[in-house]
Design an enzyme around this catalytic site. Structure first.
Site, PDB file in Angstrom:
ATOM      1  CD1 TRP A 447      -2.281  -1.966   0.122  1.00 46.39           C
ATOM      2  CD2 TRP A 447      -2.957  -1.094   2.198  1.00 46.39           C
ATOM      3  NE1 TRP A 447      -3.271  -2.549   0.382  1.00 46.39           N
ATOM      4  CE2 TRP A 447      -3.990  -2.215   1.574  1.00 46.39           C
ATOM      5  CE3 TRP A 447      -3.350  -0.500   3.300  1.00 46.39           C
ATOM      6  CZ2 TRP A 447      -5.163  -2.669   2.313  1.00 46.39           C
ATOM      7  CZ3 TRP A 447      -4.669  -1.012   3.872  1.00 46.39           C
ATOM      8  CH2 TRP A 447      -5.472  -1.792   3.410  1.00 46.39           C
ATOM      9  CG  HIS A 533      10.005  -1.073  -2.308  1.00 45.97           C
ATOM     10  ND1 HIS A 533      10.173   0.194  -2.946  1.00 45.97           N
ATOM     11  CD2 HIS A 533       8.902  -1.637  -2.863  1.00 45.97           C
ATOM     12  CE1 HIS A 533       9.178   0.399  -3.940  1.00 45.97           C
ATOM     13  NE2 HIS A 533       8.644  -1.076  -3.859  1.00 45.97           N
ATOM     14  CD  GLU A 535       8.361   3.464  -3.964  1.00 41.06           C
ATOM     15  OE1 GLU A 535       7.552   3.236  -2.991  1.00 41.06           O
ATOM     16  OE2 GLU A 535       7.968   3.400  -5.050  1.00 41.06           O
ATOM     17  CD  GLU A 605       9.021  -4.276  -6.498  1.00 36.80           C
ATOM     18  OE1 GLU A 605       7.502  -4.567  -6.483  1.00 36.80           O
ATOM     19  OE2 GLU A 605       9.235  -3.400  -5.572  1.00 36.80           O
ATOM     20  CB  SER A 651       3.564  -0.994 -14.251  1.00 36.47           C
ATOM     21  OG  SER A 651       4.165   0.289 -13.680  1.00 36.47           O
ATOM     22  N   GLY A 672       1.936  -2.566  -6.409  1.00 34.18           N
ATOM     23  CA  GLY A 672       1.782  -1.363  -5.835  1.00 34.18           C
ATOM     24  C   GLY A 672       0.441  -0.528  -6.077  1.00 34.18           C
ATOM     25  N   GLY A 673       0.452   0.263  -7.062  1.00 26.88           N
ATOM     26  CA  GLY A 673      -0.823   1.023  -7.263  1.00 26.88           C
ATOM     27  C   GLY A 673      -1.947   0.172  -7.405  1.00 26.88           C
TER      28      GLY A 673
HETATM   29  C1  PEP Z   1       6.078  -1.508  -5.765  1.00 29.27           C
HETATM   30  O1  PEP Z   1       6.281  -0.317  -5.519  1.00 29.27           O
HETATM   31  O2  PEP Z   1       6.263  -2.597  -5.278  1.00 29.27           O
HETATM   32  C2  PEP Z   1       5.242  -1.541  -7.303  1.00 29.27           C
HETATM   33  C3  PEP Z   1       5.346  -2.621  -7.647  1.00 29.27           C
HETATM   34  O3  PEP Z   1       4.607  -0.544  -7.636  1.00 29.27           O
HETATM   35  P1  PEP Z   1       3.627  -0.268  -8.952  1.00 29.27           P
HETATM   36  O4  PEP Z   1       2.905  -1.824  -8.957  1.00 29.27           O
HETATM   37  O5  PEP Z   1       2.725   0.829  -8.690  1.00 29.27           O
HETATM   38  O6  PEP Z   1       4.590  -0.325 -10.128  1.00 29.27           O
END
Ligand code: PEP
Length: 690
Positions: A447, A533, A535, A605, A651, A672-673
């Site tokens: 989230w 992650h 980020e 990722e 994504s 994620g989103g």
């Molecule tokens: C994430 O941040 O783990 C991720 C996969 O984000 P998104 O699906 O939004 O690309």
């Protein structure tokens, strides 16, 4: 559009490659010519004498080698990023330089293509603007350049090219340029080279002679040339009127003994004439004077003339006579003319009836063993056939043929490797197809920093209800901010939906204001934690060492770990994704023992795909996950690797999940989103049912 861009980049790359190979080669085979050009530029910038000549020769060899190597590397797409950037920097510098010579006109010929191709300063500027634009396009998208040779074999091209061109250059410096583009090449009749076709506009030249007497130096022309009591100092030939310019326009010989113009006498002589050419005797190499004297004696005995042609003044000539015992005649000519005639100081030229039939550097003069009969009976006394084609063939055979053979071998090797991989992938694929059933399939939501407590609890409830009603056939986990954990745990059926945190502290407990420990996470009822992650690595400076601490603490507190790894766009463009991912695993989780490893789920990722809408293609994702699995197999063995769940994240949506999840190595997704809406998230979970 993409196709057009790739075509444009490759066209520019071939244009640059062809130009650089040609310009580099013609400079490399004529290092002395390049040295003279460098000196012209140095003089124009008032930097003459800054570097000694031996250093400038090194610069000349390096310049030719650099251009040639850049051209070859561009052709073979070797080190695409570095090479394209160096080419752009080189072209930018050259464009500025040629803009200056266009505006200020300090040198007449830029020297870009040695003596092989002369351009006006305007043409040079235009050429460089076009090439700089090509270089900019290639540097913008270097990866669009298609490779002819795989990366692992490129070192052969690199070393071979550099060694080849440096050796060629040194060889040409020691002997003479392999190809002679100057008007005084073998086969040229000097007199004919000076002729102006009938009707052509006549150019006019004026030679002035500097002569000295009793300490006074004066200029003379041919019309008022004084008697031999005046000592010769220098000759200058200037063009006073433009017109048709014959290939040879500056050949004039003046006897040092009589002061007479002997040009006609030398050029119309029937039979053989040796010309020992030395622009400056003061800097001429005198180590082979014994050979020169023997050739002179041979010439005397066989009725051939022998002159030493120099731009040196009498004192230098006397010094040379004392040093070498020279008995031959001396005559004067323009220094630039002499430098053009032969790239050696001294060098030897043999004329027959005014035609140049051979040339030698002082390092490779004919030896007495070669001069055993009158010249007309010897090979060196016969007019040579034009061997340009033969020499071109040698270059092709010694340089381009080995590289073409290497390219072919490399392509065959790559093709057979591809076939072998395909076969073994099929075997592994079949194995994983069955094993995949045994590995846990997982869809985990992340989230991030979204939703307040009430909205978060409502979403968790909605997901829980949807999945209780329609049981998933994979494990589902939602990872929430810390403040949601305890409340969300209360609304989830833990047999259907797992719960995880998005982070935990790298310290067990204590005075770490604002931090949440692994133990605290566990106490909320969560079973998982996301670590590593991108980020958190990027915005909170989480290093491999910090993550290692977090991993150890999470495991010590009974949490399972969703460990993230992935490369940036630059790293992928530099084709470093494998090494980046491997280093991330080695830095933070590969210290675990086999037992602890069972609690690790990996999420690959690629950073360029997170939250950008750019998904890695299913093949790209599969390739990376297969690589990660092989890395785990190297560390923990094939069985552990087959049991490790590896997820893809970036994504991922309900629309692309079925294709991604159909790949043998992809065991699910970290979302994620699309995990922030129940319907979107459920759509991805349901991809496992397709
Ligand atoms: C994430 O941040 O783990 C991720 C996969 O984000 P998104 O699906 O939004 O690309």
């Amino acid at each position: 559009m993409q196709k057009l861009r790739i075509t444009a980049v490759n066209v520019c790359r071939f244009v640059l490659a062809a130009t650089f190979i040609f310009s580099g080669y013609v400079k490399a085979i004529d290092p002395l010519g390049t040295l003279y050009k460098l000196k012209d530029y140095a003089a124009a910038m008032s930097l003459n004498g800054l570097l000694p000549d031996w250093m400038l020769v090194g610069v000349a060899i390096a310049l030719g080698a650099l251009e040639f190597a850049l051209g070859v590397f561009m052709l073979f797409a070797v080190r695409r990023h570095v090479v394209s950037r160096i080419t752009l920097a080189f072209m930018a510098a050259m464009t500025v330089l040629t803009l200056w010579i266009f505006v200020a006109d300090p040198v007449k010929d830029c020297g870009c293509f040695g003596d092989a191709l002369k351009l006006t300063n305007g043409e040079t500027l235009l050429k460089n603007i076009v090439l700089a634009a090509c270089a900019a396009l290639v540097a913008w998208r270097p990866v669009d350049m298609a490779r002819f040779i795989s990366r692992s074999n490129q070192w052969i091209v690199r070393y071979y090219t550099v060694a080849y061109i440096v050796i060629t250059s040194v060889y040409c410096l020691y002997t003479l340029p392999i190809f002679d583009f100057r008007p005084y090449h073998v086969g040229m009749n000097i007199k004919q080279g000076m002729e102006i076709p009938e009707g052509a506009e006549q150019p006019e030249f004026e030679s002035t002679f500097l002569l000295r007497k009793n300490g006074e130096t004066r200029e003379f022309t041919l019309d008022n040339y004084p008697d031999s009591t005046w000592e010769y100092v220098d000759t200058r030939t200037v063009q006073t009127k433009k017109g048709y310019e014959p290939p040879i326009h500056d050949f004039a010989l003046t006897s040092c003994d009589t002061g007479e113009d002997i040009t006609e006498q030398v050029l119309t002589k029937k039979g053989y004439t040796f010309l020992l050419v030395s622009p400056r005797l003061a800097v001429a190499d005198d180590s082979n004077f014994g050979d020169i004297d023997q050739i002179y004696e041979y010439a005397e005995e066989n009725g051939a003339d022998f002159y030493c042609v120099t731009a040196s003044a009498n004192d230098e000539i006397e010094r040379w006579r004392d040093l070498t015992g020279a008995e031959y005649q001396f005559c004067n000519a323009d220094e630039t003319t002499l430098k053009t005639m032969i790239r050696s100081n001294p060098g030897l030229m043999l004329l027959k009836d005014g035609t140049i039939i051979d040339k030698w550097s002082h390092n490779a003069l004919p030896q007495t063993d070669d001069l055993t009969a009158p010249l007309q009976q010897l090979t060196i006394g016969k007019a040579q056939n034009d061997s340009t084609t033969e020499r071109l063939l040698i270059v092709l055979l010694t340089f381009f043929l080995p590289l073409s053979a290497l390219t072919l071998a490399d392509r065959l090797w790559a093709w057979s490797k591809w076939i072998r991989n395909k076969q073994s992938n099929n075997r592994i694929f079949n194995l994983f197809k069955t094993e995949k059933k045994m590995r846990k399939k997982i869809v985990a939501g992340n989230w991030k920093m979204n939703m307040n407590l009430q909205d978060g609890v409502a979403l968790a409830k909605e997901i829980n209800e949807a999945l209780v009603a329609d049981k998933p056939n994979c494990e589902v986990i939602i990872c929430t901010p810390f403040i949601h954990l305890a409340s969300v745990a209360g609304v989830l059926d833990s047999t259907v939906v797992g719960l995880g945190a998005e982070n935990c502290a790298d310290k067990a407990k204590g005075a770490y204001t604002g931090e949440v420990s692994a133990e605290m996470v566990k106490s909320t009822g969560a079973q998982y934690v996301i670590l590593g992650h991108s980020e958190r690595r990027q915005y909170y400076g989480e290093t491999a060492e910090i993550l290692k601490e977090k991993v150890d603490l999470a495991l010590a507190n009974g949490l399972k770990i969703l460990f993230c790894c992935g490369e940036t766009l630059e790293e992928r463009e530099a084709e470093k994704q494998n090494e980046v991912v491997k280093a991330e695993l080695e830095g933070s989780v590969f210290h675990l023992d086999a037992e602890a490893w069972k609690n690790i789920v990996i999420a690959y990722e690629p950073i360029w795909a997170i939250g950008t809408g750019k998904t890695a293609t299913s093949d790209q994702a599969e390739e990376m996950l297969a690589y990660i699995r092989s890395t785990v197999a190297e560390k923990y063995g094939a069985e552990a690797a087959e049991e490790t769940s590896i997820l893809y994240g970036g994504s991922c949506k309900a629309s692309n999940a079925p294709e991604l999840f159909s790949k043998p190595n992809i065991d699910g997704g970290l979302i994620g989103g699309a995990s922030l809406k129940c319907a979107d998230f459920k759509g991805i979970i349901d991809a496992w049912k397709k």
